[in-house]
Design an enzyme around this catalytic site. Structure first.
Site: not given
Lengths: 109, 467
Positions: B129, B231, B234, B239, B382
């Site tokens: 509007h 972390d 991991h 990786h 990941d």
């Protein structure tokens, strides 16, 4: 007939001020590179106040929908749909007072 | 019954003052983080009611990352982002300050800003509007020819809803929807000691370069947040192939791991680092970046001390609770915006020192793209893990099985003079336990006094050490 609006010192470089003249719709006065410009304080697009907008690169910018009007010619840039050009009143700086012809002027007043 | 004077159903005028939500208390959700057994209930990752409680308890109260100062240098410069699921515009004001607003017109709710970012905006006009808002959020006007003639219309009290508090820390702008939230510095507590590793290692300060990379991952927002909070474990599995491709060898935390590596946590914010100087930076694949960080590290030791100077490029990661994370050395900064319990929108930027040479900035930009973008070597690794960690919990029986967060239960380090809760070794679940403890505190407490004085609050000896 020209009528007195205010002291010209009231308008700083790059500013727009609003002046209320009895019996007339509100008037806006701007100063750009020293020169004075007098025009209706009402955007021809949607009637919003132009004195609440600002000057940018020699144009009055409406602060609501951002239409831009060239100082002097009134030519509109970046117009919202249906926005016409702005009209200016003839004005003078007489010994530090701003005078303008408000009658017989632009159709939007 | 209306006698004809009911004003179309209205009994009064609208109150358009901002409404900031009140927090509640959800002890039944807080208990899903089992501190006795170091376990976390999987309903945290799939339950819609818990997710709605997170939006109320966490995202409507925490200080959330909005932008880097360098993204909006001049008046009218803006970016559009999210706070939780709330769409927000962040705008530089004419006086140099920063404001942020909900990106929603108070009239019918439509978005007023459709683009991601822009410069020198004059304001924001709703497409529906024509309601027009200044960069200060105030309603400038409407269509003019209708509302201006309505004597009952009160324009002055209408505007975009402002984010309740805005502040910045060394270039990073944060905001909170909670007017009662403590200051940004109090929200960080002594964790600023660790933020300075990246934000204050050079006198010229930092900037974001090269725009943002956006992607979606079908995972719960807490999996990436907990991954970055602590972390590194991991990396050895997830990786391994990426590390071999780039480095020609697996992940190596440095010869002095037992002596140097640690985790630190304050109010759920956490960093894990190995103090190995350039381990993260090496993975970007540009030898000139490694040289740059070695030099930077030497210079920065006067500024930050030896320990933090060793952390600038080290194998490390960090999350600021709840969902702002970064990697020292790799210079990727990111927000995990929640989009329901099973989805995030990830926005990634590259941070560099303003004083860094142009070719170094460019190497960081390319390096981040090749490693931590949707097609990047490490991001791809990941994403799939987090997606399945989330998705499997749709299984009714599966989600009855609690998750194991018990690595390093006996690793508390009371000797080291560092701010926060310190645990020995970076391979540890300690920071993740404290992240979920903070999550539980937000679920449990409806006030900031309790929130700032729970188990995640910094131990007093550490606060002194930071001063």
């Amino acid at each position: 007939m020209m009528i007195e609006l205010c002291d010209s010192a009231d308008i700083g470089e790059g500013e727009i001020i609003r002046v209320d003249v009895p019996g007339c719709p509100a008037i806006a006065i701007a100063r750009h590179e020293g020169a004075l410009y007098v025009f209706p304080d009402r955007c021809p697009h949607a009637d919003e106040s132009l004195s609440e907008g600002w000057l940018e690169d020699g144009r009055v910018v409406c602060g609501v929908h951002f239409a831009e009007f060239e100082l002097g010619s009134g030519a509109v840039h970046n117009p919202p749909v249906g926005c016409p050009n702005l009209s200016f009143f003839k004005c003078e700086d007489r010994d530090g007072k701003v005078f303008a012809t408000l009658t017989g002027g632009p159709e939007h007043v | 019954m209306c006698d004809g004077g009911c004003k179309g159903g209205a009994r009064g005028r609208p109150n358009m003052a901002p409404v900031y939500p009140k927090a509640a208390s959800y002890p039944e959700y807080a208990q899903l983080v089992n501190r006795e057994n170091a376990q976390v209930d999987r309903r945290l990752f799939v339950d819609e009611a818990i997710y709605q409680a997170e939006l109320q308890q966490i995202f409507a109260r925490s200080w959330l990352f909005l932008a880097h100062e360098s993204q909006i240098p001049s008046p009218g410069d803006f970016i559009r982002t999210s706070m939780g699921e709330d769409d927000v515009i962040v705008v530089r004001q004419r006086d140099g300050s920063v404001k942020a607003f909900l990106n929603s017109c108070p009239h019918r709710g439509n978005r007023v800003c459709m683009v991601d970012a822009g410069t020198k905006a004059r304001g924001f006009i709703c497409n529906y509007h024509g309601w027009s808002f200044g960069i200060d959020g105030g309603l400038r006007g409407t269509d003019g020819k209708v509302y201006e003639k309505d004597q009952a219309f009160e324009k002055a009290q209408i505007g975009l809803t402002p984010v309740a508090q805005i502040d910045s820390y060394k270039g990073l702008i944060f905001g909170t929807f909670d007017p009662a939230a403590p200051s940004l510095l109090d929200f960080f507590g002594p964790f600023t000691f660790y933020l300075d590793i990246m934000l204050d290692n050079d006198e010229g300060g930092t900037e974001f370069i090269g725009g943002a990379i956006k992607s979606e991952i079908d995972c719960n927002w807490k999996f990436p947040a907990e991954n970055f909070v602590g972390d590194i474990l991991h990396a050895f599995w997830t990786h391994q192939s990426g590390a071999q491709a780039i480095l020609g060898a697996g992940v190596d935390l440095g010869k002095r791991y037992d002596e140097l590596a640690f985790q630190a946590s304050v109010y759920g914010h956490g960093i894990e680092t190995n103090l190995d100087k350039v381990g993260n930076t090496r993975t970007l694949g540009y030898p000139e970046l490694v040289d740059y960080v070695y030099d930077l590290s030497e210079k920065a030791s006067a500024r930050l001390g030896d320990l933090r100077a060793r952390a600038i490029g080290a194998i490390s990661s960090c999350t600021v609770f709840p969902n702002f994370s970064f990697l020292p050395g790799q210079n990727t900064f990111r927000v995990w915006h929640p989009r329901g319990p099973g989805k995030i929108e990830l926005v990634v930027w590259t941070l560099v020192n303003k004083n860094a040479p142009e070719h170094i900035k460019e190497a960081y930009r390319k390096g981040v793209m090749m490693t931590f973008s949707p097609g990047g070597v490490f991001e791809m690794d990941d994403g799939e893990n987090w997606e399945y960690s989330t998705r499997v919990n749709q299984g009714f029986v599966t989600r009855q099985q609690p998750l194991h967060y018990a690595l390093g239960l006996e690793s508390t380090d009371l000797e080291r003079e560092l701010p926060g809760h310190i645990h020995k070794g970076s391979m540890n679940d300690a920071n993740q336990r404290l992240f979920y403890t903070r999550w539980a505190e937000f679920m449990e407490h409806d006030n900031w006094t309790d929130l700032q004085n729970g188990d995640t609050a910094p131990p007093q000896k550490s606060v002194k050490a930071a001063e």
